[in-house]
Design an enzyme around this catalytic site. Structure first.
Site, PDB file in Angstrom:
ATOM      1  N   ASP A   1       5.043   5.413 -47.646  1.00 19.23           N
ATOM      2  CA  ASP A   1       4.614   5.328 -49.043  1.00 19.23           C
ATOM      3  C   ASP A   1       5.782   4.979 -49.972  1.00 19.23           C
ATOM      4  O   ASP A   1       6.924   5.344 -49.697  1.00 19.23           O
ATOM      5  CB  ASP A   1       3.967   6.664 -49.462  1.00 19.23           C
ATOM      6  CG  ASP A   1       3.073   6.516 -50.676  1.00 19.23           C
ATOM      7  OD1 ASP A   1       2.709   5.378 -51.033  1.00 19.23           O
ATOM      8  OD2 ASP A   1       2.725   7.552 -51.283  1.00 19.23           O
TER       9      ASP A   1
ATOM     10  N   ASN B   1       6.186   1.672 -51.501  1.00 17.22           N
ATOM     11  CA  ASN B   1       6.543   0.242 -51.575  1.00 17.22           C
ATOM     12  C   ASN B   1       6.355  -0.316 -52.983  1.00 17.22           C
ATOM     13  O   ASN B   1       7.198  -1.076 -53.482  1.00 17.22           O
ATOM     14  CB  ASN B   1       5.660  -0.581 -50.624  1.00 17.22           C
ATOM     15  CG  ASN B   1       5.885  -0.234 -49.174  1.00 17.22           C
ATOM     16  OD1 ASN B   1       6.799   0.499 -48.854  1.00 17.22           O
ATOM     17  ND2 ASN B   1       5.036  -0.752 -48.302  1.00 17.22           N
TER      18      ASN B   1
ATOM     19  N   HIS C   1       6.061  -4.359 -50.108  1.00 18.81           N
ATOM     20  CA  HIS C   1       5.485  -4.314 -48.746  1.00 18.81           C
ATOM     21  C   HIS C   1       6.337  -5.154 -47.791  1.00 18.81           C
ATOM     22  O   HIS C   1       6.584  -4.745 -46.656  1.00 18.81           O
ATOM     23  CB  HIS C   1       4.038  -4.822 -48.756  1.00 18.81           C
ATOM     24  CG  HIS C   1       3.127  -4.025 -49.641  1.00 18.81           C
ATOM     25  ND1 HIS C   1       3.094  -2.652 -49.626  1.00 18.81           N
ATOM     26  CD2 HIS C   1       2.216  -4.404 -50.579  1.00 18.81           C
ATOM     27  CE1 HIS C   1       2.201  -2.224 -50.518  1.00 18.81           C
ATOM     28  NE2 HIS C   1       1.660  -3.261 -51.117  1.00 18.81           N
TER      29      HIS C   1
ATOM     30  N   GLU D   1      -9.257   3.410 -48.015  1.00 16.82           N
ATOM     31  CA  GLU D   1      -9.286   3.431 -49.487  1.00 16.82           C
ATOM     32  C   GLU D   1      -8.467   2.281 -50.086  1.00 16.82           C
ATOM     33  O   GLU D   1      -8.721   1.858 -51.218  1.00 16.82           O
ATOM     34  CB  GLU D   1      -8.741   4.762 -50.011  1.00 16.82           C
ATOM     35  CG  GLU D   1      -9.635   5.968 -49.732  1.00 16.82           C
ATOM     36  CD  GLU D   1      -9.590   6.468 -48.286  1.00 16.82           C
ATOM     37  OE1 GLU D   1      -8.620   6.170 -47.566  1.00 16.82           O
ATOM     38  OE2 GLU D   1     -10.549   7.154 -47.876  1.00 16.82           O
TER      39      GLU D   1
ATOM     40  N   LEU E   1       8.034   3.230 -25.775  1.00 17.28           N
ATOM     41  CA  LEU E   1       7.445   3.813 -26.989  1.00 17.28           C
ATOM     42  C   LEU E   1       6.076   3.190 -27.231  1.00 17.28           C
ATOM     43  O   LEU E   1       5.913   1.982 -27.067  1.00 17.28           O
ATOM     44  CB  LEU E   1       8.357   3.493 -28.192  1.00 17.28           C
ATOM     45  CG  LEU E   1       7.808   3.826 -29.579  1.00 17.28           C
ATOM     46  CD1 LEU E   1       7.935   5.325 -29.871  1.00 17.28           C
ATOM     47  CD2 LEU E   1       8.532   3.045 -30.679  1.00 17.28           C
TER      48      LEU E   1
ATOM     49  N   ARG F   1       6.047  11.945 -44.802  1.00 14.42           N
ATOM     50  CA  ARG F   1       5.539  11.053 -45.853  1.00 14.42           C
ATOM     51  C   ARG F   1       6.678  10.775 -46.816  1.00 14.42           C
ATOM     52  O   ARG F   1       7.260  11.703 -47.376  1.00 14.42           O
ATOM     53  CB  ARG F   1       4.368  11.663 -46.618  1.00 14.42           C
ATOM     54  CG  ARG F   1       3.849  10.687 -47.685  1.00 14.42           C
ATOM     55  CD  ARG F   1       2.598  11.144 -48.386  1.00 14.42           C
ATOM     56  NE  ARG F   1       2.101  10.094 -49.274  1.00 14.42           N
ATOM     57  CZ  ARG F   1       0.817   9.884 -49.542  1.00 14.42           C
ATOM     58  NH1 ARG F   1      -0.098  10.648 -48.993  1.00 14.42           N
ATOM     59  NH2 ARG F   1       0.455   8.920 -50.365  1.00 14.42           N
TER      60      ARG F   1
HETATM   61  C1  IPE Z   1      -1.518   6.269 -48.165  1.00  8.79           C
HETATM   62  O1  IPE Z   1      -0.817   5.859 -49.275  1.00  8.79           O
HETATM   63  C2  IPE Z   1      -1.876   5.104 -47.304  1.00  8.79           C
HETATM   64  C3  IPE Z   1      -0.742   4.406 -46.677  1.00  8.79           C
HETATM   65  C4  IPE Z   1       0.511   4.716 -46.770  1.00  8.79           C
HETATM   66  C5  IPE Z   1      -1.112   3.283 -45.870  1.00  8.79           C
HETATM   67  P1  IPE Z   1      -1.524   5.610 -50.685  1.00  8.79           P
HETATM   68  O2  IPE Z   1      -0.470   5.219 -51.629  1.00  8.79           O
HETATM   69  O3  IPE Z   1      -2.662   4.683 -50.515  1.00  8.79           O
HETATM   70  O4  IPE Z   1      -2.103   7.054 -51.013  1.00  8.79           O
HETATM   71  P2  IPE Z   1      -2.408   7.769 -52.410  1.00  8.79           P
HETATM   72  O5  IPE Z   1      -3.355   6.869 -53.154  1.00  8.79           O
HETATM   73  O6  IPE Z   1      -1.120   7.919 -53.127  1.00  8.79           O
HETATM   74  O7  IPE Z   1      -2.989   9.083 -52.039  1.00  8.79           O
HETATM   75  C1  IPE Z   2       2.504   2.227 -49.268  1.00  6.18           C
HETATM   76  O1  IPE Z   2       3.123   1.927 -50.485  1.00  6.18           O
HETATM   77  C2  IPE Z   2       1.897   1.029 -48.599  1.00  6.18           C
HETATM   78  C3  IPE Z   2       0.424   0.993 -48.620  1.00  6.18           C
HETATM   79  C4  IPE Z   2      -0.357   1.925 -49.080  1.00  6.18           C
HETATM   80  C5  IPE Z   2      -0.198  -0.189 -48.050  1.00  6.18           C
HETATM   81  P1  IPE Z   2       2.302   1.873 -51.831  1.00  6.18           P
HETATM   82  O2  IPE Z   2       1.790   0.496 -52.017  1.00  6.18           O
HETATM   83  O3  IPE Z   2       1.270   2.930 -51.878  1.00  6.18           O
HETATM   84  O4  IPE Z   2       3.438   2.173 -52.889  1.00  6.18           O
HETATM   85  P2  IPE Z   2       3.325   3.104 -54.170  1.00  6.18           P
HETATM   86  O5  IPE Z   2       2.833   4.435 -53.726  1.00  6.18           O
HETATM   87  O6  IPE Z   2       2.365   2.447 -55.091  1.00  6.18           O
HETATM   88  O7  IPE Z   2       4.712   3.142 -54.713  1.00  6.18           O
HETATM   89 MG    MG Z   3       1.279   4.858 -52.460  1.00  3.24          MG
END
Ligand code: IPE
Ligand code: IPE
Ligand code: MG
Length: 243
Positions: free
Chosen positions: A16, A18, A33, A63, A127, A184
């Site tokens: 999480d 990105n 990403h 989601e 792995l 996380r």
């Molecule tokens: C969870 O992250 C999904 C992935 C890392 C693929 P999200 O950024 O989508 O989750 P929320 O919305 O903060 O809970």
């Molecule tokens: C996680 O990073 C990657 C995916 C959920 C695909 P985010 O895109 O959720 O990054 P933030 O949470 O918005 O910073």
């Molecule tokens: Mg996120």
């Protein structure tokens, strides 16, 4: 705790941060990403080096389809590009790829890439890299309940015969051990529909670092944190027991 157990067999990571990483640099979210792929490379290398046998990465939640179409498209494109580009190195390192998640929403191209990467890396024995892609843990549990109910209706199983193993055997993770450590990144402390059943006795670690800044060193720090934990599974502490 014995040395043998200080290295987790299975590490699962919710990658999480990105979007925030990109925003901090005045870039578009998709660039975050792209930067995150390098962290995946680092973590895979470190996992192989440390003797971790299973690594699950949460790459796209069910989601996440609700995000702007351009971002969803960029993630799908990045997935396709990465599986082609990374395959030779993964094979060299002995990494086998397995994808979990529902496949019915993917384009033909993404489906082809999934088949291709799973088959070309099938021989990897160092792995197993599990990618959770269009994954939702609640949906996974609903599908398992449906499958078990069908077996009961068909007379193959009686309701009294349903055990924890019956449920586990009908999950998408049926061949995968439960995670020992769930990480996380980005400081968020929630599961966001990830491995709800499987993580019931996992250790959790929530570093502040954003995913594109997570590297080998951060991975090794996570393993150190894990090694310092005492897993009790509802029993009493080893130290108390021996006193
Ligand atoms: C969870 O992250 C999904 C992935 C890392 C693929 P999200 O950024 O989508 O989750 P929320 O919305 O903060 O809970
Ligand atoms: C996680 O990073 C990657 C995916 C959920 C695909 P985010 O895109 O959720 O990054 P933030 O949470 O918005 O910073
Ligand atoms: Mg996120």
């Amino acid at each position: 705790m014995s040395k043998q157990h200080s290295i987790p067999q299975h590490v699962a990571i919710i990658m999480d941060g990105n979007g925030r990483w990109a925003k901090q640099r005045g870039k578009e979210r998709y660039e975050g990403h792209i930067a995150g792929v390098e962290s995946v490379r680092c973590v895979v290398r470190a996992a192989v080096e440390c003797g971790v046998k299973w690594l699950t990465l949460y790459a796209f939640s069910t989601e996440n389809w609700g995000r702007p179409q351009a971002e969803v498209d960029a993630i799908m494109e990045l997935f396709c590009k990465s599986v082609v580009g990374e395959a030779p190195e993964l094979i060299k390192q002995g990494v086998r790829i397995q994808i979990i998640g529902e496949r019915n929403r993917f384009s033909e191209r993404v489906l082809q890439m999934i088949d291709r990467i799973e088959s070309t890396t099938a021989g990897g024995d160092k792995l197993t890299l599990v990618l959770a892609f269009n994954y939702s843990s609640r949906r996974e549990i609903v599908l398992a309940a449906e499958a078990v109910a069908r077996r009961v209706a068909a007379g193959e199983l009686s309701p009294e015969q349903i055990t924890e193993s019956t449920i586990a055997e009908h999950l998408m993770t049926r061949d995968i051990p439960d995670p020992d450590l769930v990480v996380r990144t980005s400081g968020e402390c929630r599961l966001s529909n990830f491995l709800l059943w499987q993580a019931s006795y996992a250790e959790f670690y929530f570093p502040e670092v954003l995913w594109p800044d997570f590297d080998e060193q951060e991975f090794k720090r996570a393993l150190e944190v894990y090694a310092s934990r005492e897993r009790r599974y509802g029993l009493i502490a080893e130290s108390t027991e021996t006193k």
